[in-house]
Write a protein that holds these residues in place. Sequence first.
Motif, PDB file in Angstrom:
ATOM      1  N   ASN A   9     -63.189 -34.054  -1.662  1.00  0.00           N
ATOM      2  CA  ASN A   9     -62.721 -32.706  -1.356  1.00  0.00           C
ATOM      3  C   ASN A   9     -61.396 -32.664  -0.626  1.00  0.00           C
ATOM      4  OD1 ASN A   9     -64.769 -31.172  -2.569  1.00  0.00           O
ATOM      5  ND2 ASN A   9     -66.160 -31.662  -0.911  1.00  0.00           N
ATOM      6  N   ASP A  10     -60.529 -33.616  -0.887  1.00  0.00           N
ATOM      7  CA  ASP A  10     -59.207 -33.528  -0.281  1.00  0.00           C
ATOM      8  C   ASP A  10     -58.409 -32.471  -1.052  1.00  0.00           C
ATOM      9  OD1 ASP A  10     -57.230 -34.934  -2.273  1.00  0.00           O
ATOM     10  OD2 ASP A  10     -58.992 -36.246  -2.163  1.00  0.00           O
ATOM     11  N   PRO A  11     -57.381 -31.893  -0.454  1.00  0.00           N
ATOM     12  CA  PRO A  11     -56.644 -30.800  -1.094  1.00  0.00           C
ATOM     13  C   PRO A  11     -56.063 -31.148  -2.465  1.00  0.00           C
ATOM     14  CG  PRO A  11     -56.090 -30.899   1.222  1.00  0.00           C
ATOM     15  CD  PRO A  11     -56.943 -32.105   0.933  1.00  0.00           C
ATOM     16  N   ALA A  12     -55.553 -32.339  -2.638  1.00  0.00           N
ATOM     17  CA  ALA A  12     -54.954 -32.704  -3.927  1.00  0.00           C
ATOM     18  C   ALA A  12     -56.010 -32.735  -5.032  1.00  0.00           C
ATOM     19  CB  ALA A  12     -54.249 -34.055  -3.825  1.00  0.00           C
ATOM     20  N   THR A  13     -57.179 -33.278  -4.738  1.00  0.00           N
ATOM     21  CA  THR A  13     -58.255 -33.340  -5.721  1.00  0.00           C
ATOM     22  C   THR A  13     -58.782 -31.945  -6.017  1.00  0.00           C
ATOM     23  OG1 THR A  13     -58.841 -35.540  -4.931  1.00  0.00           O
ATOM     24  CG2 THR A  13     -60.491 -34.385  -6.235  1.00  0.00           C
ATOM     25  N   THR A  14     -58.951 -31.137  -4.988  1.00  0.00           N
ATOM     26  CA  THR A  14     -59.427 -29.765  -5.178  1.00  0.00           C
ATOM     27  C   THR A  14     -58.432 -28.967  -6.014  1.00  0.00           C
ATOM     28  OG1 THR A  14     -60.603 -29.856  -3.073  1.00  0.00           O
ATOM     29  CG2 THR A  14     -60.176 -27.667  -3.985  1.00  0.00           C
ATOM     30  N   ARG A  15     -57.163 -29.124  -5.733  1.00  0.00           N
ATOM     31  CA  ARG A  15     -56.119 -28.418  -6.489  1.00  0.00           C
ATOM     32  C   ARG A  15     -56.150 -28.851  -7.962  1.00  0.00           C
ATOM     33  NH1 ARG A  15     -52.520 -25.685  -3.597  1.00  0.00           N
ATOM     34  NH2 ARG A  15     -52.800 -26.981  -1.776  1.00  0.00           N
ATOM     35  N   ALA A  16     -56.288 -30.137  -8.209  1.00  0.00           N
ATOM     36  CA  ALA A  16     -56.343 -30.640  -9.587  1.00  0.00           C
ATOM     37  C   ALA A  16     -57.586 -30.105 -10.302  1.00  0.00           C
ATOM     38  CB  ALA A  16     -56.343 -32.165  -9.591  1.00  0.00           C
ATOM     39  N   ARG A  17     -58.718 -30.050  -9.602  1.00  0.00           N
ATOM     40  CA  ARG A  17     -59.943 -29.517 -10.186  1.00  0.00           C
ATOM     41  C   ARG A  17     -59.769 -28.033 -10.527  1.00  0.00           C
ATOM     42  NH1 ARG A  17     -63.355 -32.116  -7.159  1.00  0.00           N
ATOM     43  NH2 ARG A  17     -63.216 -30.736  -5.395  1.00  0.00           N
ATOM     44  N   LEU A  18     -59.118 -27.277  -9.648  1.00  0.00           N
ATOM     45  CA  LEU A  18     -58.870 -25.859  -9.909  1.00  0.00           C
ATOM     46  C   LEU A  18     -57.942 -25.667 -11.104  1.00  0.00           C
ATOM     47  CD1 LEU A  18     -58.511 -24.498  -6.270  1.00  0.00           C
ATOM     48  CD2 LEU A  18     -60.303 -23.889  -7.920  1.00  0.00           C
ATOM     49  N   LEU A  19     -56.908 -26.482 -11.210  1.00  0.00           N
ATOM     50  CA  LEU A  19     -55.986 -26.373 -12.342  1.00  0.00           C
ATOM     51  C   LEU A  19     -56.702 -26.666 -13.657  1.00  0.00           C
ATOM     52  CD1 LEU A  19     -52.809 -28.009 -10.774  1.00  0.00           C
ATOM     53  CD2 LEU A  19     -53.163 -25.585 -11.294  1.00  0.00           C
ATOM     54  N   ALA A  20     -57.578 -27.666 -13.657  1.00  0.00           N
ATOM     55  CA  ALA A  20     -58.363 -27.960 -14.863  1.00  0.00           C
ATOM     56  C   ALA A  20     -59.288 -26.788 -15.186  1.00  0.00           C
ATOM     57  CB  ALA A  20     -59.156 -29.249 -14.674  1.00  0.00           C
ATOM     58  N   SER A  21     -59.825 -26.154 -14.166  1.00  0.00           N
ATOM     59  CA  SER A  21     -60.695 -25.002 -14.359  1.00  0.00           C
ATOM     60  C   SER A  21     -59.930 -23.826 -14.967  1.00  0.00           C
ATOM     61  CB  SER A  21     -61.320 -24.611 -13.010  1.00  0.00           C
ATOM     62  OG  SER A  21     -62.183 -23.525 -13.167  1.00  0.00           O
ATOM     63  N   VAL A  22     -58.679 -23.653 -14.591  1.00  0.00           N
ATOM     64  CA  VAL A  22     -57.849 -22.585 -15.172  1.00  0.00           C
ATOM     65  C   VAL A  22     -57.683 -22.825 -16.662  1.00  0.00           C
ATOM     66  CG1 VAL A  22     -55.525 -21.574 -15.227  1.00  0.00           C
ATOM     67  CG2 VAL A  22     -56.610 -22.068 -13.039  1.00  0.00           C
ATOM     68  N   LYS A  23     -57.424 -24.050 -17.042  1.00  0.00           N
ATOM     69  CA  LYS A  23     -57.244 -24.369 -18.466  1.00  0.00           C
ATOM     70  C   LYS A  23     -58.527 -24.100 -19.257  1.00  0.00           C
ATOM     71  CE  LYS A  23     -53.437 -27.561 -17.758  1.00  0.00           C
ATOM     72  NZ  LYS A  23     -52.549 -26.438 -17.620  1.00  0.00           N
ATOM     73  N   ARG A  24     -59.675 -24.476 -18.675  1.00  0.00           N
ATOM     74  CA  ARG A  24     -60.954 -24.203 -19.351  1.00  0.00           C
ATOM     75  C   ARG A  24     -61.203 -22.702 -19.470  1.00  0.00           C
ATOM     76  NH1 ARG A  24     -62.620 -28.324 -16.025  1.00  0.00           N
ATOM     77  NH2 ARG A  24     -63.580 -26.851 -14.593  1.00  0.00           N
ATOM     78  N   GLU A  25     -60.907 -21.963 -18.406  1.00  0.00           N
ATOM     79  CA  GLU A  25     -61.123 -20.511 -18.421  1.00  0.00           C
ATOM     80  C   GLU A  25     -60.204 -19.837 -19.428  1.00  0.00           C
ATOM     81  OE1 GLU A  25     -62.732 -16.770 -17.402  1.00  0.00           O
ATOM     82  OE2 GLU A  25     -63.472 -18.818 -17.146  1.00  0.00           O
ATOM     83  N   ALA A  26     -58.958 -20.253 -19.498  1.00  0.00           N
ATOM     84  CA  ALA A  26     -58.026 -19.680 -20.476  1.00  0.00           C
ATOM     85  C   ALA A  26     -58.516 -19.966 -21.894  1.00  0.00           C
ATOM     86  CB  ALA A  26     -56.626 -20.236 -20.265  1.00  0.00           C
ATOM     87  N   SER A  27     -58.943 -21.174 -22.134  1.00  0.00           N
ATOM     88  CA  SER A  27     -59.444 -21.537 -23.459  1.00  0.00           C
ATOM     89  C   SER A  27     -60.667 -20.705 -23.820  1.00  0.00           C
ATOM     90  CB  SER A  27     -59.785 -23.028 -23.500  1.00  0.00           C
ATOM     91  OG  SER A  27     -60.314 -23.382 -24.740  1.00  0.00           O
ATOM     92  N   ARG A  28     -61.570 -20.541 -22.876  1.00  0.00           N
ATOM     93  CA  ARG A  28     -62.778 -19.741 -23.105  1.00  0.00           C
ATOM     94  C   ARG A  28     -62.402 -18.310 -23.463  1.00  0.00           C
ATOM     95  NH1 ARG A  28     -66.033 -16.140 -20.855  1.00  0.00           N
ATOM     96  NH2 ARG A  28     -64.700 -15.829 -19.048  1.00  0.00           N
ATOM     97  N   ARG A  29     -61.479 -17.735 -22.718  1.00  0.00           N
ATOM     98  CA  ARG A  29     -61.068 -16.346 -22.962  1.00  0.00           C
ATOM     99  C   ARG A  29     -60.354 -16.204 -24.301  1.00  0.00           C
ATOM    100  NH1 ARG A  29     -60.615 -12.832 -18.268  1.00  0.00           N
ATOM    101  NH2 ARG A  29     -61.782 -13.767 -16.560  1.00  0.00           N
ATOM    102  N   ILE A  30     -59.530 -17.169 -24.643  1.00  0.00           N
ATOM    103  CA  ILE A  30     -58.817 -17.113 -25.929  1.00  0.00           C
ATOM    104  C   ILE A  30     -59.801 -17.179 -27.087  1.00  0.00           C
ATOM    105  CG2 ILE A  30     -57.294 -18.455 -27.454  1.00  0.00           C
ATOM    106  CD1 ILE A  30     -55.600 -19.042 -24.884  1.00  0.00           C
ATOM    107  N   LEU A  31     -60.801 -18.025 -26.984  1.00  0.00           N
ATOM    108  CA  LEU A  31     -61.780 -18.139 -28.072  1.00  0.00           C
ATOM    109  C   LEU A  31     -62.656 -16.898 -28.193  1.00  0.00           C
ATOM    110  CD1 LEU A  31     -62.742 -21.902 -27.785  1.00  0.00           C
ATOM    111  CD2 LEU A  31     -61.295 -20.785 -29.507  1.00  0.00           C
ATOM    112  N   ILE A  32     -62.824 -16.163 -27.095  1.00  0.00           N
ATOM    113  CA  ILE A  32     -63.536 -14.888 -27.174  1.00  0.00           C
ATOM    114  C   ILE A  32     -62.684 -13.881 -27.953  1.00  0.00           C
ATOM    115  CG2 ILE A  32     -64.304 -12.881 -25.838  1.00  0.00           C
ATOM    116  CD1 ILE A  32     -65.245 -14.886 -23.688  1.00  0.00           C
ATOM    117  N   ILE A  33     -61.397 -13.872 -27.674  1.00  0.00           N
ATOM    118  CA  ILE A  33     -60.484 -12.960 -28.379  1.00  0.00           C
ATOM    119  C   ILE A  33     -60.449 -13.301 -29.863  1.00  0.00           C
ATOM    120  CG2 ILE A  33     -58.063 -12.283 -28.658  1.00  0.00           C
ATOM    121  CD1 ILE A  33     -57.798 -12.832 -25.581  1.00  0.00           C
ATOM    122  N   SER A  34     -60.273 -14.578 -30.143  1.00  0.00           N
ATOM    123  CA  SER A  34     -60.129 -14.990 -31.535  1.00  0.00           C
ATOM    124  C   SER A  34     -60.460 -16.470 -31.676  1.00  0.00           C
ATOM    125  CB  SER A  34     -58.684 -14.739 -31.991  1.00  0.00           C
ATOM    126  OG  SER A  34     -58.516 -15.054 -33.337  1.00  0.00           O
TER     127      SER A  34
END
Length: 150
Positions: free
Chosen positions: A62-87
Amino acid sequence: MTFFYSAMTGGFYSDAVHPTRPEDCVEISDAERLSLLDGQANGGTISACTTTGMPEVVAPVNDPATTRARLLASVKREASRRILIISPEWRQLNDLRSPSDAATNRFAAIDAVRSASNAVELQIGETADEDLGDFDVGKNPLWPESVAAS
């Protein structure tokens, strides 16, 4: 259905789907499998115990760099999920081949998700280290309202 875990492949197997499995597979219950997947979804890593060979979740660093990297990966997954819902991808390919007003609207919605994704990533970069634990990617208000979080 019986479930198994292989440390060699890092994968789960079931007797119903995988009649042949790696030799190092250990049997686990469905509840154990779900618990392991939940721990992995929350940032942990699944690995085999060195003495028993049974899978276990190793808590995330749970150091800040690891947490930040985990959050950035989560953004990519969320964007992909939302895009696939659209089309879904098959529709995007069809839209490229046969342009229409509906296709143009879907691509505009996808572009809005991509723009929001970039903005959320910037926001993560600007968030103070001590506030990263409270950052909720899925409920971020920067996401377009046309695709609700689920």
